[in-house]
Design a protein around this motif. Structure first.
Motif, PDB file in Angstrom:
ATOM      1  N   GLU A 192      48.118  41.552  60.044  1.00  0.00           N
ATOM      2  CA  GLU A 192      48.363  40.496  61.036  1.00  0.00           C
ATOM      3  C   GLU A 192      48.832  39.194  60.415  1.00  0.00           C
ATOM      4  O   GLU A 192      49.607  38.461  61.001  1.00  0.00           O
ATOM      5  N   ALA A 193      48.343  38.884  59.230  1.00  0.00           N
ATOM      6  CA  ALA A 193      48.685  37.619  58.582  1.00  0.00           C
ATOM      7  C   ALA A 193      49.843  37.780  57.596  1.00  0.00           C
ATOM      8  O   ALA A 193      50.000  36.973  56.690  1.00  0.00           O
ATOM      9  N   ALA A 194      50.663  38.815  57.780  1.00  0.00           N
ATOM     10  CA  ALA A 194      51.779  39.064  56.864  1.00  0.00           C
ATOM     11  C   ALA A 194      52.754  37.890  56.860  1.00  0.00           C
ATOM     12  O   ALA A 194      52.993  37.259  57.884  1.00  0.00           O
ATOM     13  N   VAL A 195      53.278  37.611  55.681  1.00  0.00           N
ATOM     14  CA  VAL A 195      54.269  36.555  55.533  1.00  0.00           C
ATOM     15  C   VAL A 195      55.609  37.201  55.183  1.00  0.00           C
ATOM     16  O   VAL A 195      55.658  38.304  54.649  1.00  0.00           O
ATOM     17  N   LYS A 196      56.689  36.509  55.491  1.00  0.00           N
ATOM     18  CA  LYS A 196      58.019  37.047  55.188  1.00  0.00           C
ATOM     19  C   LYS A 196      58.414  36.778  53.742  1.00  0.00           C
ATOM     20  O   LYS A 196      59.159  37.536  53.151  1.00  0.00           O
ATOM     21  N   ASP A 197      57.919  35.668  53.196  1.00  0.00           N
ATOM     22  CA  ASP A 197      58.307  35.276  51.848  1.00  0.00           C
ATOM     23  C   ASP A 197      57.061  34.837  51.083  1.00  0.00           C
ATOM     24  O   ASP A 197      56.344  33.939  51.511  1.00  0.00           O
ATOM     25  N   THR A 198      56.815  35.477  49.944  1.00  0.00           N
ATOM     26  CA  THR A 198      55.647  35.149  49.132  1.00  0.00           C
ATOM     27  C   THR A 198      55.995  34.186  47.992  1.00  0.00           C
ATOM     28  O   THR A 198      55.173  33.954  47.113  1.00  0.00           O
ATOM     29  N   GLY A 199      57.183  33.616  48.018  1.00  0.00           N
ATOM     30  CA  GLY A 199      57.652  32.768  46.920  1.00  0.00           C
ATOM     31  C   GLY A 199      56.729  31.622  46.561  1.00  0.00           C
ATOM     32  O   GLY A 199      56.360  31.446  45.400  1.00  0.00           O
ATOM     33  N   SER A 200      56.331  30.808  47.546  1.00  0.00           N
ATOM     34  CA  SER A 200      55.467  29.655  47.236  1.00  0.00           C
ATOM     35  C   SER A 200      54.065  30.113  46.858  1.00  0.00           C
ATOM     36  O   SER A 200      53.412  29.479  46.021  1.00  0.00           O
ATOM     37  N   ILE A 201      53.609  31.221  47.427  1.00  0.00           N
ATOM     38  CA  ILE A 201      52.295  31.768  47.069  1.00  0.00           C
ATOM     39  C   ILE A 201      52.331  32.225  45.607  1.00  0.00           C
ATOM     40  O   ILE A 201      51.416  31.939  44.831  1.00  0.00           O
ATOM     41  N   ALA A 202      53.402  32.916  45.233  1.00  0.00           N
ATOM     42  CA  ALA A 202      53.539  33.400  43.859  1.00  0.00           C
ATOM     43  C   ALA A 202      53.580  32.239  42.870  1.00  0.00           C
ATOM     44  O   ALA A 202      52.933  32.283  41.810  1.00  0.00           O
ATOM     45  N   LYS A 203      54.320  31.189  43.196  1.00  0.00           N
ATOM     46  CA  LYS A 203      54.405  30.039  42.293  1.00  0.00           C
ATOM     47  C   LYS A 203      53.054  29.346  42.147  1.00  0.00           C
ATOM     48  O   LYS A 203      52.682  28.912  41.058  1.00  0.00           O
ATOM     49  N   GLY A 204      52.303  29.230  43.245  1.00  0.00           N
ATOM     50  CA  GLY A 204      50.974  28.629  43.183  1.00  0.00           C
ATOM     51  C   GLY A 204      50.018  29.448  42.333  1.00  0.00           C
ATOM     52  O   GLY A 204      49.280  28.906  41.505  1.00  0.00           O
ATOM     53  N   LEU A 205      50.033  30.780  42.516  1.00  0.00           N
ATOM     54  CA  LEU A 205      49.155  31.637  41.716  1.00  0.00           C
ATOM     55  C   LEU A 205      49.591  31.673  40.253  1.00  0.00           C
ATOM     56  O   LEU A 205      48.755  31.782  39.354  1.00  0.00           O
ATOM     57  N   LEU A 206      50.896  31.568  40.003  1.00  0.00           N
ATOM     58  CA  LEU A 206      51.378  31.508  38.630  1.00  0.00           C
ATOM     59  C   LEU A 206      50.865  30.240  37.953  1.00  0.00           C
ATOM     60  O   LEU A 206      50.374  30.279  36.813  1.00  0.00           O
ATOM     61  N   ALA A 207      50.939  29.098  38.644  1.00  0.00           N
ATOM     62  CA  ALA A 207      50.428  27.844  38.082  1.00  0.00           C
ATOM     63  C   ALA A 207      48.921  27.952  37.821  1.00  0.00           C
ATOM     64  O   ALA A 207      48.430  27.507  36.775  1.00  0.00           O
ATOM     65  N   PHE A 208      48.178  28.554  38.745  1.00  0.00           N
ATOM     66  CA  PHE A 208      46.737  28.739  38.584  1.00  0.00           C
ATOM     67  C   PHE A 208      46.437  29.643  37.387  1.00  0.00           C
ATOM     68  O   PHE A 208      45.574  29.341  36.565  1.00  0.00           O
ATOM     69  N   THR A 209      47.172  30.732  37.262  1.00  0.00           N
ATOM     70  CA  THR A 209      46.980  31.682  36.164  1.00  0.00           C
ATOM     71  C   THR A 209      47.287  31.012  34.828  1.00  0.00           C
ATOM     72  O   THR A 209      46.554  31.187  33.852  1.00  0.00           O
ATOM     73  N   ARG A 210      48.365  30.236  34.786  1.00  0.00           N
ATOM     74  CA  ARG A 210      48.695  29.513  33.549  1.00  0.00           C
ATOM     75  C   ARG A 210      47.619  28.486  33.208  1.00  0.00           C
ATOM     76  O   ARG A 210      47.271  28.303  32.045  1.00  0.00           O
ATOM     77  N   TYR A 211      47.109  27.807  34.235  1.00  0.00           N
ATOM     78  CA  TYR A 211      46.038  26.834  33.996  1.00  0.00           C
ATOM     79  C   TYR A 211      44.819  27.533  33.396  1.00  0.00           C
ATOM     80  O   TYR A 211      44.248  27.067  32.404  1.00  0.00           O
ATOM     81  N   LEU A 212      44.394  28.651  34.013  1.00  0.00           N
ATOM     82  CA  LEU A 212      43.238  29.379  33.492  1.00  0.00           C
ATOM     83  C   LEU A 212      43.463  29.790  32.047  1.00  0.00           C
ATOM     84  O   LEU A 212      42.582  29.630  31.196  1.00  0.00           O
ATOM     85  N   ASP A 213      44.647  30.294  31.752  1.00  0.00           N
ATOM     86  CA  ASP A 213      44.954  30.713  30.381  1.00  0.00           C
ATOM     87  C   ASP A 213      44.920  29.528  29.412  1.00  0.00           C
ATOM     88  O   ASP A 213      44.480  29.667  28.274  1.00  0.00           O
ATOM     89  N   SER A 214      45.351  28.363  29.862  1.00  0.00           N
ATOM     90  CA  SER A 214      45.363  27.184  28.986  1.00  0.00           C
ATOM     91  C   SER A 214      43.959  26.792  28.539  1.00  0.00           C
ATOM     92  O   SER A 214      43.793  26.178  27.483  1.00  0.00           O
ATOM     93  N   THR A 215      42.944  27.176  29.316  1.00  0.00           N
ATOM     94  CA  THR A 215      41.564  26.834  28.944  1.00  0.00           C
ATOM     95  C   THR A 215      41.025  27.760  27.856  1.00  0.00           C
ATOM     96  O   THR A 215      39.924  27.547  27.371  1.00  0.00           O
ATOM     97  N   HIS A 216      41.802  28.755  27.485  1.00  0.00           N
ATOM     98  CA  HIS A 216      41.401  29.690  26.432  1.00  0.00           C
ATOM     99  C   HIS A 216      41.896  29.219  25.066  1.00  0.00           C
ATOM    100  O   HIS A 216      41.702  29.911  24.066  1.00  0.00           O
ATOM    101  N   HIS A 217      42.561  28.085  25.027  1.00  0.00           N
ATOM    102  CA  HIS A 217      43.122  27.531  23.792  1.00  0.00           C
ATOM    103  C   HIS A 217      42.694  26.077  23.674  1.00  0.00           C
ATOM    104  O   HIS A 217      42.699  25.350  24.660  1.00  0.00           O
ATOM    105  N   SER A 218      42.347  25.653  22.466  1.00  0.00           N
ATOM    106  CA  SER A 218      41.985  24.249  22.296  1.00  0.00           C
ATOM    107  C   SER A 218      43.237  23.393  22.433  1.00  0.00           C
ATOM    108  O   SER A 218      44.348  23.845  22.132  1.00  0.00           O
ATOM    109  N   GLN A 219      43.058  22.181  22.936  1.00  0.00           N
ATOM    110  CA  GLN A 219      44.173  21.278  23.165  1.00  0.00           C
ATOM    111  C   GLN A 219      43.810  19.904  22.626  1.00  0.00           C
ATOM    112  O   GLN A 219      42.657  19.640  22.302  1.00  0.00           O
TER     113      GLN A 219
END
Length: 191
Positions: free
Chosen positions: A85-112
């Protein structure tokens, strides 16, 4: 569920990236068993049963790790957004948001190192990093990261990565992702 891989990757980064795929949203996974009559060993074989309806084949992006692994459950969430029921036609912005989140999580695995030259130790956050104190959880920490890197905030110097509207969209994506994970049992509310 992933039927066809296409070589359309966003190769801007040498880390996590988006890979465009086509999925059959009505495909069903069947697991068959085979028992060796001599040893009694049971083996399991997965088989993807396609729906044969061209209208159910849809395009989305999935998140791929630097080593080529599909990032789970983020990519599963992207595929899930194409059906129901909640299907979307385009997942582009969702994918970009999850990519940013995934990159953020990965960045916490390295000292900065911060702008003052002080080392920030590794925290090793994952999507499962949750606490009874919201401020300690990965979603809250990601929101703080977005805000700190938002170029629409007073005092920003123009080198920030996100506009305020993009930051809001990405945070909305992450909230939706967590609601989905809780609904389908990928995370549990321990309160």
């Amino acid at each position: 569920m992933i039927e066809t891989y296409k070589e359309k990757c966003s190769n801007v980064y040498d880390d996590y990236r988006l890979l465009s795929v086509e999925v059959d949203t009505l495909a069903k996974l069947r697991i068959s068993t085979n028992t060796d009559t001599e040893s009694g060993e049971v083996t399991y074989s997965p088989d993807l049963s396609h729906s044969n309806l061209k209208s159910r084949i849809k395009k989305t992006d999935i998140i791929v790790a630097p080593d080529g692994r599909v990032v789970y459950p983020q990519s599963l969430y992207l595929v899930s957004k194409l059906r129901g029921e909640a299907a979307v036609k385009d997942t582009g912005s969702i994918a970009k948001g999850l990519l940013a989140f995934t990159r953020y999580l990965d960045s916490t695995h390295h000292s900065q190192v911060d702008e003052d030259g002080h080392e920030i130790p590794c925290e090793y956050l994952t999507y499962k990093t949750l606490s009874k104190y919201e401020e300690e959880g990965a979603p809250w920490r990601f929101a703080e990261f977005l805000l700190a890197n938002c170029n629409d905030i007073e005092g920003s110097n123009g080198s920030e990565a996100f506009s305020l509207s993009t930051a809001r969209t990405y945070m909305g994506v992450v909230i939706g992702f967590y609601k989905w994970m809780q609904k389908y049992g990928y995370i549990k509310n321990k309160r």
